[in-house]
Write an enzyme that holds these catalytic residues in place. Structure first.
Site: not given
Ligand code: NAD
Length: 429
Positions: A115
């Site tokens: 990561k």
């Molecule tokens: P992203 O940046 O697209 O979205 C993140 C979201 O979380 C946004 O809506 C943001 O406003 C919100 N957020 C941020 N801080 C916050 C808080 N304090 N309280 C409430 N909401 C908050 O990110 P993503 O890619 O959608 O990732 C989200 C989660 O999923 C993370 O934990 C990431 O590690 C996990 N994840 C992502 C992927 C992927 O393919 N993108 C794959 C597996 C896991």
């Protein structure tokens, strides 16, 4: 409602690396993992910190701190996302890297875990500044990443465009005679730049496969069911749109700015367009703003945390009224909250199972880049569905026969594969 349900800052949350360690040790105890493997897996193989200057639009320079943690590569090249967030820490990246190792192992994807991230708030910077920050970070990482060595992908605060800048910088610097081979240095790219069909929505799609399998086993009718989603970025928006196709209804959502609800249902497609325009779910017409504590207390069938880690602590667990938590985010549940939820009869599909659709399709993207192939969406979706269902069934069977919770079951399956590889290879020299 108590004040303790106010949004916790990263500093107020438990240390994510200690949380990852606790989960690891619980599974290691359960399966009696050999001591030498506990030692090896308790620390990442490599931890890289880079400080690099970037010229801002106003002519001034700012020094940025970036991380890349490579947890383990016994099963294949290091693999894991890049996070842009103002609360990024080394221990957070270490936890996320370890979870990637276990996620890939669980799904029998021949990748290890890693990561990375930069500690800054991307919302405060222009597109030009984001491009320069990304390119300079990639330059600083140098040969520590590569298509056969360590392959980044999008995570919180990054997207397909950021991946394309990383790829272009890597390929330009590598001076390869076959620049197209270098495209596999990152996944989650735009289609035009060598991305895969289905990658953008893959994590959301994978979560819905898990929810569908759970609903069938639990005899829960999804048509007419309700769900709430915390985080409406890549994962949260896609899972909402795909789950809505089953007839389930999104009744509450939230992000960094606040939380909204409408018991009659919120159209996730229109909400997604609104978030694209305004940057948040807050203010979406036809909904009312609710405090964070009310969001967690909303009665729904399914709750999907899809924001940051450790958002579900003890107060949230006490307030939650749902049948299923499908962990879209990595590490959203505090280990102290988990027994409270399980005691209440809430089923938890753990992160390394639920949100693995993204890394599965990242693997397909990497294979396509390697072979100079382009798979159509149907092929990608078929492969993803098969893999998600197979792993879901394996975790379900393990938990039922060994009588343990699903997180422990998923971790034990993952650790079993890693242990087998170490057992057969031995430790050099
Ligand atoms: P992203 O940046 O697209 O979205 C993140 C979201 O979380 C946004 O809506 C943001 O406003 C919100 N957020 C941020 N801080 C916050 C808080 N304090 N309280 C409430 N909401 C908050 O990110 P993503 O890619 O959608 O990732 C989200 C989660 O999923 C993370 O934990 C990431 O590690 C996990 N994840 C992502 C992927 C992927 O393919 N993108 C794959 C597996 C896991």
């Amino acid at each position: 409602m108590s004040d303790s349900l106010q949004a916790p800052t990263a500093a107020a949350k438990p240390n994510p690396y200690q949380v990852a360690q606790q989960q690891f040790e619980k599974a290691a105890d359960f399966m009696d993992l050999p001591g030498y493997l506990r030692q090896i897996l308790s620390q990442p193989k490599n931890e890289l910190i880079v400080n690099f200057p970037v010229k801002l639009d106003n002519g001034e320079y700012r020094l940025f701190k970036g991380y890349r943690v490579q947890h383990n590569n016994v099963l294949g090249p290091y693999k894991g996302g890049i996070r842009y967030h103002h609360e990024v820490t080394l221990d957070e990246i270490k936890a996320l890297g370890a979870w990637m190792t276990y996620k890939c192992a669980l799904h029998d994807i021949p990748f290890g875990g890693a990561k990375g991230g930069i500690k800054f708030n991307p919302r405060d910077y222009s597109a030009g500044e984001l491009e320069r920050i990304t390119r300079r970070f990639t330059f600083a990482l140098g040969q520590n990443i590569g298509p056969e060595h360590d392959i980044p992908a999008p995570d919180v605060g990054t997207n397909a465009q950021v991946m394309v800048w990383m790829m272009d910088t890597y390929v330009s610097l590598a001076g390869s005679e076959q620049p197209h081979v270098g495209r596999g240095v990152v996944t989650g790219k735009t289609i035009a730049a060598g991305g895969s069909h289905g990658r953008e929505q893959a994590t959301g799609q994978g979560i819905v496969h898990c929810i569908t399998e759970w609903a069938r086993d639990a005899r829960c009718e999804l048509n007419g069911a309700t769900f709430a989603v915390q985080g409406f970025g890549n994962v949260g928006s896609h899972v909402s749109k795909i789950l809505a196709r089953t007839g389930a209804s999104l009744t509450a959502a939230g992000d960094w700015k606040g939380y909204i609800s409408n018991g009659e249902g919120i159209n996730p497609y229109k909400l997604s367009e609104y978030v694209q325009r305004t940057g948040s779910v807050v203010g979406y017409p036809g909904t009312h703003t609710i405090p964070r504590e009310q969001f967690f207390a909303t009665e729904v069938d399914i709750l999907i945390p899809a924001a940051l880690e450790l958002e579900i602590g003890v107060p949230e667990a006490r307030a939650i009224r749902c049948k299923l938590i499908a962990e879209g985010a990595n590490g959203p549940t505090d280990p102290r909250a988990e027994p409270i939820l399980l005691e209440k009869g809430v089923h938890i599909i753990p992160d390394i199972l639920a949100n693995s659709g993204g890394v599965a399709v990242s693997y397909y993207e990497w294979l396509q880049n390697k072979r100079s192939e382009v798979w159509d969406l149907e092929e990608v979706e078929e492969r993803l569905a098969k893999r998600m269902k197979r792993t879901f069934l394996a975790v379900s069977e393990y938990a039922a026969t060994r009588k343990c919770d699903w997180r422990t079951a998923a971790m034990c399956l993952a650790l079993g594969r890693i242990a087998k590889a170490y057992g057969e290879r031995g430790i050099f020299p």
